[in-house]
Design a protein around this motif. Structure first.
Motif, PDB file in Angstrom:
ATOM      1  N   ARG A  16      33.402-108.126  47.988  1.00 19.87           N
ATOM      2  CA  ARG A  16      32.025-107.649  48.120  1.00 19.87           C
ATOM      3  C   ARG A  16      31.997-106.291  48.818  1.00 19.87           C
ATOM      4  NH1 ARG A  16      26.839-110.584  50.129  1.00 19.87           N
ATOM      5  NH2 ARG A  16      25.330-109.055  49.406  1.00 19.87           N
ATOM      6  N   GLY A  17      32.820-106.135  49.843  1.00 17.12           N
ATOM      7  CA  GLY A  17      32.896-104.874  50.578  1.00 17.12           C
ATOM      8  C   GLY A  17      33.358-103.717  49.711  1.00 17.12           C
ATOM      9  N   VAL A  18      34.347-103.958  48.857  1.00 15.07           N
ATOM     10  CA  VAL A  18      34.843-102.921  47.952  1.00 15.07           C
ATOM     11  C   VAL A  18      33.736-102.515  46.976  1.00 15.07           C
ATOM     12  CG1 VAL A  18      36.448-102.448  46.046  1.00 15.07           C
ATOM     13  CG2 VAL A  18      37.288-103.535  48.135  1.00 15.07           C
ATOM     14  N   ASN A  19      33.035-103.497  46.421  1.00 18.20           N
ATOM     15  CA  ASN A  19      31.941-103.199  45.491  1.00 18.20           C
ATOM     16  C   ASN A  19      30.792-102.467  46.184  1.00 18.20           C
ATOM     17  OD1 ASN A  19      33.186-104.219  43.173  1.00 18.20           O
ATOM     18  ND2 ASN A  19      32.570-106.296  43.690  1.00 18.20           N
ATOM     19  N   PHE A  20      30.529-102.851  47.434  1.00 18.02           N
ATOM     20  CA  PHE A  20      29.479-102.189  48.217  1.00 18.02           C
ATOM     21  C   PHE A  20      29.867-100.737  48.498  1.00 18.02           C
ATOM     22  CE2 PHE A  20      26.749-101.837  52.118  1.00 18.02           C
ATOM     23  CZ  PHE A  20      25.544-102.056  51.478  1.00 18.02           C
ATOM     24  N   TYR A  21      31.144-100.535  48.812  1.00 19.67           N
ATOM     25  CA  TYR A  21      31.676 -99.181  49.030  1.00 19.67           C
ATOM     26  C   TYR A  21      31.478 -98.330  47.776  1.00 19.67           C
ATOM     27  CZ  TYR A  21      35.116 -95.432  49.260  1.00 19.67           C
ATOM     28  OH  TYR A  21      35.732 -94.203  49.211  1.00 19.67           O
ATOM     29  N   LYS A  22      31.826 -98.879  46.611  1.00 21.37           N
ATOM     30  CA  LYS A  22      31.672 -98.137  45.347  1.00 21.37           C
ATOM     31  C   LYS A  22      30.204 -97.753  45.125  1.00 21.37           C
ATOM     32  CE  LYS A  22      34.113-101.092  42.702  1.00 21.37           C
ATOM     33  NZ  LYS A  22      34.905-101.671  41.600  1.00 21.37           N
ATOM     34  N   VAL A  25      29.236 -94.855  47.649  1.00 23.12           N
ATOM     35  CA  VAL A  25      29.806 -93.577  47.233  1.00 23.12           C
ATOM     36  C   VAL A  25      29.152 -93.098  45.933  1.00 23.12           C
ATOM     37  CG1 VAL A  25      31.916 -92.456  46.407  1.00 23.12           C
ATOM     38  CG2 VAL A  25      31.992 -93.858  48.460  1.00 23.12           C
ATOM     39  N   GLY A  26      29.031 -93.982  44.974  1.00 24.41           N
ATOM     40  CA  GLY A  26      28.501 -93.619  43.658  1.00 24.41           C
ATOM     41  C   GLY A  26      27.006 -93.334  43.645  1.00 24.41           C
ATOM     42  N   LYS A  28      24.703 -93.565  46.558  1.00 23.21           N
ATOM     43  CA  LYS A  28      24.116 -92.978  47.774  1.00 23.21           C
ATOM     44  C   LYS A  28      24.825 -91.703  48.225  1.00 23.21           C
ATOM     45  CE  LYS A  28      21.169 -96.388  48.388  1.00 23.21           C
ATOM     46  NZ  LYS A  28      19.723 -96.223  48.452  1.00 23.21           N
ATOM     47  N   LYS A  29      25.968 -91.414  47.618  1.00 24.71           N
ATOM     48  CA  LYS A  29      26.763 -90.225  47.981  1.00 24.71           C
ATOM     49  C   LYS A  29      27.084 -90.199  49.480  1.00 24.71           C
ATOM     50  CE  LYS A  29      26.474 -88.731  43.717  1.00 24.71           C
ATOM     51  NZ  LYS A  29      27.100 -89.734  42.862  1.00 24.71           N
ATOM     52  N   GLU A  30      27.411 -91.365  50.021  1.00 21.20           N
ATOM     53  CA  GLU A  30      27.768 -91.472  51.433  1.00 21.20           C
ATOM     54  C   GLU A  30      29.259 -91.767  51.480  1.00 21.20           C
ATOM     55  OE1 GLU A  30      28.529 -91.593  55.094  1.00 21.20           O
ATOM     56  OE2 GLU A  30      29.058 -93.442  54.065  1.00 21.20           O
ATOM     57  N   TYR A  31      30.035 -90.868  52.123  1.00 19.79           N
ATOM     58  CA  TYR A  31      31.492 -90.955  52.062  1.00 19.79           C
ATOM     59  C   TYR A  31      32.181 -91.308  53.378  1.00 19.79           C
ATOM     60  CZ  TYR A  31      30.393 -88.514  47.735  1.00 19.79           C
ATOM     61  OH  TYR A  31      29.849 -88.167  46.532  1.00 19.79           O
ATOM     62  N   ILE A  32      31.542 -91.035  54.495  1.00 24.53           N
ATOM     63  CA  ILE A  32      32.213 -91.187  55.792  1.00 24.53           C
ATOM     64  C   ILE A  32      32.095 -92.610  56.347  1.00 24.53           C
ATOM     65  CG2 ILE A  32      32.452 -90.269  58.143  1.00 24.53           C
ATOM     66  CD1 ILE A  32      33.034 -88.200  55.873  1.00 24.53           C
ATOM     67  N   MET A  33      30.861 -93.044  56.600  1.00 29.94           N
ATOM     68  CA  MET A  33      30.659 -94.392  57.142  1.00 29.94           C
ATOM     69  C   MET A  33      31.123 -95.453  56.152  1.00 29.94           C
ATOM     70  SD  MET A  33      26.970 -94.056  59.075  1.00 29.94           S
ATOM     71  CE  MET A  33      26.160 -93.110  57.778  1.00 29.94           C
ATOM     72  N   SER A  34      30.902 -95.188  54.869  1.00 27.67           N
ATOM     73  CA  SER A  34      31.300 -96.162  53.847  1.00 27.67           C
ATOM     74  C   SER A  34      32.821 -96.357  53.832  1.00 27.67           C
ATOM     75  CB  SER A  34      30.795 -95.749  52.468  1.00 27.67           C
ATOM     76  OG  SER A  34      31.250 -94.461  52.138  1.00 27.67           O
ATOM     77  N   LYS A  35      33.560 -95.294  54.069  1.00 21.93           N
ATOM     78  CA  LYS A  35      35.027 -95.373  54.116  1.00 21.93           C
ATOM     79  C   LYS A  35      35.482 -96.191  55.331  1.00 21.93           C
ATOM     80  CE  LYS A  35      39.018 -93.881  52.412  1.00 21.93           C
ATOM     81  NZ  LYS A  35      39.382 -93.757  51.017  1.00 21.93           N
ATOM     82  N   GLN A  36      34.817 -95.974  56.454  1.00 21.37           N
ATOM     83  CA  GLN A  36      35.120 -96.738  57.669  1.00 21.37           C
ATOM     84  C   GLN A  36      34.819 -98.220  57.439  1.00 21.37           C
ATOM     85  OE1 GLN A  36      36.805 -95.535  59.960  1.00 21.37           O
ATOM     86  NE2 GLN A  36      35.953 -93.738  60.941  1.00 21.37           N
ATOM     87  N   PHE A  37      33.689 -98.474  56.793  1.00 23.42           N
ATOM     88  CA  PHE A  37      33.305 -99.852  56.475  1.00 23.42           C
ATOM     89  C   PHE A  37      34.352-100.486  55.554  1.00 23.42           C
ATOM     90  CE2 PHE A  37      31.311-102.667  53.317  1.00 23.42           C
ATOM     91  CZ  PHE A  37      31.010-103.742  54.148  1.00 23.42           C
ATOM     92  N   LEU A  38      34.752 -99.759  54.521  1.00 24.99           N
ATOM     93  CA  LEU A  38      35.749-100.261  53.565  1.00 24.99           C
ATOM     94  C   LEU A  38      37.046-100.626  54.283  1.00 24.99           C
ATOM     95  CD1 LEU A  38      36.668-100.716  50.568  1.00 24.99           C
ATOM     96  CD2 LEU A  38      37.493 -98.362  50.634  1.00 24.99           C
TER      97      LEU A  38
END
Length: 117
Positions: A16-22, A25-26, A28-38
């Motif tokens: 679920r986390g990987v899909n949420f990350y995608k 990024v795809g 919301k164009k959010e790259y920093i916090m999403s990477k930390q979350f992933l």
């Protein structure tokens, strides 16, 4: 709680986390916090796996303690993403609950393991 339950639930959380990350990024164009979350959300299951294969009871508790910290960190990033309006309350609520459920299971196993050692 058995180890197989936490193993399954932490793996489901990672997926679920990987899909949420995608999505973050795809869409919301959010790259920093999403990477930390992933990083933290996928680390939970990996550390649970290591705990299941632990050499000893102290090693088991140690690995699960790392999983607990990573799980709690995942909650932090979700809270931050919500408060900075990258995700809605509805998007937050569902994955937060799933994350929190895994955290409670891990904490319970750690407490039981410490009592029995």
């Amino acid at each position: 709680m058995s180890e197989s339950i936490v193993k399954t639930k932490s793996f489901e959380l990672a997926i679920r986390g990987v899909n949420f990350y995608k999505y973050l990024v795809g869409e919301k164009k959010e790259y920093i916090m999403s990477k930390q979350f992933l990083r933290s959300v996928t680390s939970v299951g990996a550390n649970v796996r290591e705990a299941v294969n632990a050499q000893s009871k102290p090693d088991f508790i140690h690995k699960l303690s790392i999983a607990q910290k990573e799980c709690d960190e995942s909650l932090y990033w979700l809270e931050l993403l919500k408060e900075t309006k990258y995700i809605s309350e509805i998007e937050f609520e569902s994955i937060y609950q799933q994350n929190n459920e895994v955290l409670k299971i891990i904490r319970s196993i750690i407490m039981t393991s410490k009592k029995n050692s």
